[in-house]
Design an enzyme around this catalytic site. Sequence first.
Site, mmCIF file in Angstrom:
data_model
loop_
_atom_site.group_PDB
_atom_site.id
_atom_site.type_symbol
_atom_site.label_atom_id
_atom_site.label_comp_id
_atom_site.label_asym_id
_atom_site.label_seq_id
_atom_site.Cartn_x
_atom_site.Cartn_y
_atom_site.Cartn_z
ATOM 1 N N HIS A 182 0.831 -1.203 0.000
ATOM 2 C CA HIS A 182 0.000 0.000 0.000
ATOM 3 C C HIS A 182 0.872 1.262 0.000
ATOM 4 C CE1 HIS A 182 -2.822 -3.010 1.664
ATOM 5 N NE2 HIS A 182 -3.748 -2.282 1.075
ATOM 6 N N ASP A 251 -4.485 -6.046 -8.060
ATOM 7 C CA ASP A 251 -4.754 -5.357 -6.805
ATOM 8 C C ASP A 251 -4.992 -3.893 -7.146
ATOM 9 O OD1 ASP A 251 -5.104 -4.866 -4.098
ATOM 10 O OD2 ASP A 251 -3.236 -5.806 -3.489
#
Length: 339
Positions: A182, A251
């Site tokens: 992230h 993702d």
Amino acid sequence: MTPAIFGLAGTMLSADERDFFRESQPFGFILFGRNVEQRSQLRALTNDLRSLTGRDQLPILIDQEGGRVARMQAPEWPAYPPAAIFEALYAHDPDRGLEACTLNFEALALDLTEVGITVTCAPVLDVPVAGAHDVIGDRAFSQNPDHVAALGEACLTGLRNGGVEGVIKHIPGHGRSALDSHKDLPRVAASDAELASDLLPFNALSGALMAMTAHVIFEAWDADHCATLSPFVVNEVIRKKVGFDGLLMSDDLDMKALSGEIGELALASQRAGCDVVLNCWANMTDMVSIAEKLSAPSIQSQDRMSRVCAALVLATTSATISERQAALIEKRDELMSRK
């Protein structure tokens, strides 16, 4: 149809979102905490998405794993334990561990079914190793790949029993990463032979309907591109070595592991072999760029997209859901507490 899964900004569709989604016809949508208030609101939102797209069998996704990754929160919905909780029971009594895991995820799925959500991004099939970043941590079932495979299969079975499809992630494995994708781009220096244990759960569940990629560079396979953007990893590792022929989604393209203009990232992901791309944060400029840059899905991608939609079940709300769910949770807890 645009081969993308888009996020929404709020608890109801804005006028701009309506216009854009009606025109672009994304493959599906993903919901987050910002989209969730309570049951009637959430069911109204998912009904609105189906009406807007004209598709009853619409992929509407959410990250509802249990533990720290749960967009639908207590007290409106039950809280569920992290995946790792089932390892202790499974290691002691495999049959009881698998049953408890199956019951848990069936109960969780009923929450989603009730509000019109058809897919949850679980199970996590990553195999954490000592010293790895805790971004995976207790989201994984175990550090034993065989246990991950068995409990991951139980998770998928439970979800399907509750009327929801799962997404295996993060293929080909995020368990060795020393960084959180992230925030940063992780690099894994393990050898091809060492990575075989990371692949084992994905091999075991290669018949799953959907999988999500890892934004991780595996130097043994492609030292220049993360798995999401690597034709070698997608085609030679995920498709051939793992044997996965289901729908492969990226993702989230907004994660800091990736850099560059988001529409170009979407196209690079598609060219690498992802069937659809995931963009979570409902930025209209980004979504427009993605829709403009992506090519039409290939024949193979169209087939995988069709297979997903055909498998989805739109359940009507039922007064018996709460009773069924309570019985599942009671049985799970009894299995977990038994000496």
